[in-house]
Design a protein around this motif. Structure first.
Motif, mmCIF file in Angstrom:
data_model
loop_
_atom_site.group_PDB
_atom_site.id
_atom_site.type_symbol
_atom_site.label_atom_id
_atom_site.label_comp_id
_atom_site.label_asym_id
_atom_site.label_seq_id
_atom_site.Cartn_x
_atom_site.Cartn_y
_atom_site.Cartn_z
ATOM 1 N N ASN A 166 33.679 49.412 37.713
ATOM 2 C CA ASN A 166 35.202 49.685 37.864
ATOM 3 C C ASN A 166 35.772 48.259 38.461
ATOM 4 O O ASN A 166 36.941 47.778 38.135
ATOM 5 C CB ASN A 166 35.633 50.771 38.831
ATOM 6 N N ARG A 167 35.268 47.632 39.213
ATOM 7 C CA ARG A 167 35.640 46.416 40.043
ATOM 8 C C ARG A 167 35.798 45.106 38.845
ATOM 9 O O ARG A 167 36.630 44.478 38.848
ATOM 10 C CB ARG A 167 34.690 46.120 41.049
ATOM 11 N N ILE A 168 34.840 45.142 38.246
ATOM 12 C CA ILE A 168 34.722 44.207 37.077
ATOM 13 C C ILE A 168 35.695 44.218 36.229
ATOM 14 O O ILE A 168 36.554 43.323 36.070
ATOM 15 C CB ILE A 168 33.564 44.101 36.438
ATOM 16 N N HIS A 169 36.225 45.612 35.967
ATOM 17 C CA HIS A 169 37.398 45.852 35.024
ATOM 18 C C HIS A 169 38.676 45.396 35.733
ATOM 19 O O HIS A 169 39.507 44.685 34.874
ATOM 20 C CB HIS A 169 37.342 47.250 34.614
ATOM 21 N N LEU A 170 38.911 45.715 36.981
ATOM 22 C CA LEU A 170 39.946 45.394 37.414
ATOM 23 C C LEU A 170 40.171 44.022 37.787
ATOM 24 O O LEU A 170 41.347 43.280 37.777
ATOM 25 C CB LEU A 170 39.852 46.294 38.874
ATOM 26 N N VAL A 171 39.198 43.182 38.193
ATOM 27 C CA VAL A 171 39.151 41.920 38.220
ATOM 28 C C VAL A 171 39.582 41.153 37.045
ATOM 29 O O VAL A 171 40.265 40.282 37.107
ATOM 30 C CB VAL A 171 37.754 41.178 38.988
ATOM 31 N N GLU A 172 39.035 41.548 35.943
ATOM 32 C CA GLU A 172 39.174 40.949 34.633
ATOM 33 C C GLU A 172 40.586 41.258 34.157
ATOM 34 O O GLU A 172 41.235 40.074 33.926
ATOM 35 C CB GLU A 172 38.251 41.466 33.564
ATOM 36 N N LEU A 173 41.281 42.081 34.657
ATOM 37 C CA LEU A 173 42.767 42.409 34.292
ATOM 38 C C LEU A 173 43.708 41.419 35.008
ATOM 39 O O LEU A 173 44.778 41.086 34.616
ATOM 40 C CB LEU A 173 43.233 43.888 34.646
ATOM 41 N N ARG A 174 43.322 41.034 36.278
ATOM 42 C CA ARG A 174 43.865 40.119 37.096
ATOM 43 C C ARG A 174 43.803 38.655 36.926
ATOM 44 O O ARG A 174 44.613 37.681 37.486
ATOM 45 C CB ARG A 174 43.753 40.449 38.600
ATOM 46 N N MET A 175 42.768 38.366 36.124
ATOM 47 C CA MET A 175 42.400 36.802 35.731
ATOM 48 C C MET A 175 43.330 36.585 34.804
ATOM 49 O O MET A 175 42.652 36.095 33.700
ATOM 50 C CB MET A 175 41.071 36.589 35.763
ATOM 51 N N ASP A 176 44.733 36.504 34.882
ATOM 52 C CA ASP A 176 45.505 36.061 33.687
ATOM 53 C C ASP A 176 45.711 34.651 33.487
ATOM 54 O O ASP A 176 46.110 34.168 32.550
ATOM 55 C CB ASP A 176 47.135 36.657 34.004
ATOM 56 N N ARG A 177 45.578 33.678 34.496
ATOM 57 C CA ARG A 177 45.340 32.400 34.246
ATOM 58 C C ARG A 177 44.260 31.728 34.929
ATOM 59 O O ARG A 177 43.676 32.098 35.772
ATOM 60 C CB ARG A 177 46.912 31.769 35.119
ATOM 61 N N PRO A 178 43.718 30.573 34.154
ATOM 62 C CA PRO A 178 42.710 29.731 34.684
ATOM 63 C C PRO A 178 42.980 28.995 35.954
ATOM 64 O O PRO A 178 44.222 28.966 36.120
ATOM 65 C CB PRO A 178 42.408 28.864 33.457
ATOM 66 N N VAL A 179 42.010 28.631 36.634
ATOM 67 C CA VAL A 179 42.009 27.997 37.906
ATOM 68 C C VAL A 179 42.668 26.610 37.370
ATOM 69 O O VAL A 179 42.517 25.882 36.547
ATOM 70 C CB VAL A 179 40.816 27.449 38.474
ATOM 71 N N ASP A 180 43.540 25.998 38.512
ATOM 72 C CA ASP A 180 44.128 24.722 38.281
ATOM 73 C C ASP A 180 42.899 23.629 38.545
ATOM 74 O O ASP A 180 42.155 23.333 39.343
ATOM 75 C CB ASP A 180 45.231 24.700 39.638
ATOM 76 N N GLY A 181 42.877 23.171 37.290
ATOM 77 C CA GLY A 181 41.892 21.825 37.174
ATOM 78 C C GLY A 181 41.789 20.851 38.426
ATOM 79 O O GLY A 181 40.944 20.345 38.891
ATOM 80 N N LYS A 182 43.144 20.591 38.918
ATOM 81 C CA LYS A 182 43.451 19.368 39.585
ATOM 82 C C LYS A 182 43.015 19.817 41.098
ATOM 83 O O LYS A 182 42.433 19.053 41.834
ATOM 84 C CB LYS A 182 44.998 19.155 39.719
#
Length: 470
Positions: A238-254
């Motif tokens: 369940n946690r994996i599913h919820l975390v995946e839903l919240r990762m809408d943008r990648p990390v800032d490369g800078k």
């Protein structure tokens, strides 16, 4: 030669020193009277009480490199979360279970059994960001009825339950169903907070998902020995599913490029080599390039594992093989200097330490090279030069406990008991002995002028111990 042997008895590689702690006083604004939650001081007092109990029950990992890695990542995350990094304290506990806890007041405990299962710095960041989220969201103080049941014994039942499923934190005060609901809400909020903190700190939050997958594998294989960390968290799927839903943008490369990376393979090698006596160091790397000849990295890590397990001759051979492939690497030279020192080959130890410094970029010289030179100068009776070398270590790593210890001893030998007591106090504090540290700081305070910089530093150290309990 007897003197250097006694010095080497204390030296368990330069990695063995101590937990990095905050070095500046902390200030917390009082909570508004309209809020029902307790003031931050209540949490700090609870955390301090628990820390006293934890110090009685647990052995703490004091390998400088391991604890520095946890603190480096933790402080970066706390800053990204908008909190005061000096109000948090990170501890590594020597226990095999994959476990981690945050205690009220900003005390975060991570078991080395968990660190050994992490595959990257990003996974470590995911664990710490989650625990930091519990603290910053005051999950311990959301309900007065539950807070009243949050006793020292209750917290200890969680952290000190070695490998057995502990009762959830507030199950004493509420039914199991209510506690599970409370736990899910807080864990999900901590996960959501962690994702945002990771992005702000320049970490890829996918490391958090990889960590969950590791825990799922552990839970499947070791269901009978599920530790408290797993028993108090909601379902990982369940946690994996919820975390995946919240990762809408990648990390800032800078942001990612700005952070100083941790050599996680090296840290893991230290943890795994120290966790047991290896019949064959190759067991440390069972999946690395099967059938392929070892490259310089393999020789280097194998040498480190041998060094950590006191197979010094084997370590020297591996480091020499690594240097044959990469003669300009200052890390290989510094580690080889430590290996020669442990074998009491003084001249070669000095030559390799000097070589490491020569081949380092300005400002990036390794503390371990200076430490070797300091020990050699102290052994030779050149105390002023030894003091200079030890202070070079502290300049690059202000919380290097082993060097503070030696600086204190040199000052005592040269007739400066004030500086000797101050640095001995620093060593004792970093070695998680706050009561003994306070005694040394009081001794130094008695000897010092009331208005100079050293007196101010002594007072700061004493205030920090009183405020945080460490």
């Amino acid at each position: 030669m007897k003197k250097i042997a006694s010095l080497m008895t204390a030296l368990v590689f330069f990695l063995t020193a101590c937990a990095t702690l905050s070095t500046r006083p902390t200030q917390s604004a009082p909570a508004p009277e309209t809020e029902r939650r307790p003031t931050p001081d209540r949490g700090k007092e609870l955390g301090k009480q628990f820390l006293v109990e934890a110090r009685k029950q647990y052995r703490f990992v004091k390998d400088q490199e391991v604890v520095n890695a946890v603190n480096q990542v933790g402080r970066r995350l706390v800053t990204a979360a908008g909190a005061d990094p000096d109000a948090f304290h990170f501890f590594v506990v020597k226990e095999v279970q994959p476990n981690a806890f945050a205690i009220p007041g900003g005390y975060v405990f991570v078991f080395d059994g968990l660190l050994a299962k992490l595959n990257s710095e990003e996974e470590l960041a995911g664990v710490l960001a989650h625990e930091i989220g519990h603290v910053t969201h005051n999950h311990f103080f959301k309900d007065d009825a539950k807070v009243n049941a949050l006793t020292l014994a209750t917290i200890a039942a969680i952290l000190l339950s070695k490998g057995q499923a502990a009762a959830p934190t507030i199950a004493i005060a509420a039914g199991t169903a209510a506690q599970l609901q409370f736990s899910r809400e807080n864990e999900e909020e901590a996960d959501a907070s962690a994702i945002q903190t990771l992005k702000k700190a320049g970490y890829d939050p996918r490391g958090m998902l990889h960590f969950f997958q590791t825990l799922m594998a552990y839970e499947t294989i070791n269901r009978v020995e599920i530790p408290a960390y797993l028993s108090t968290h909601p379902g990982l799927e369940n946690r994996i599913h919820l975390v995946e839903l919240r990762m809408d943008r990648p990390v800032d490369g800078k942001l990612q490029s700005l952070r100083k990376p941790v050599d996680w393979e090296r840290v893991q090698t230290v943890i795994q080599a120290k966790s047991r006596i290896w019949q064959d160091v190759a067991q440390l790397f069972p999946t690395r390039r099967p059938g392929a000849a070892p490259d310089e990295r393999d020789h280097y890590l194998t040498g480190l594992a041998y060094l950590m397990t006191d197979r010094v001759a084997d370590a020297i051979a591996e480091y020499q093989a690594a240097l044959a492939a990469s003669p300009d690497n200052p890390v290989y030279h510094a580690d080889l200097a430590t290996a020669y020192l442990k074998s009491q080959d003084i001249e070669r130890a000095r030559a390799e330490a000097v070589e490491s410094l020569k081949r380092s970029r300005p400002g990036e010289e390794l503390p371990s090279a200076y430490l070797v030179l300091g020990i050699l100068e102290e052994h030779a009776g050149r105390l002023d030069e030894a003091l200079h070398q030890y202070k070079e270590v502290i300049r690059r790593d202000p919380d290097h406990a082993f060097s503070h210890y030696h600086v204190g001893q040199v000052y005592f030998q040269t007739g400066n008991p004030l500086e000797g007591a101050y640095h001995t106090g620093r060593y004792l504090r970093l070695n998680l002995e706050p009561e003994a540290a306070l005694r040394e700081f009081k001794r130094a305070q008695h000897l010092s002028s009331k208005n100079d910089d050293l007196a101010r530093m002594i007072r700061e150290q004493m205030d920090q111990i009183i405020a945080a309990g460490i």
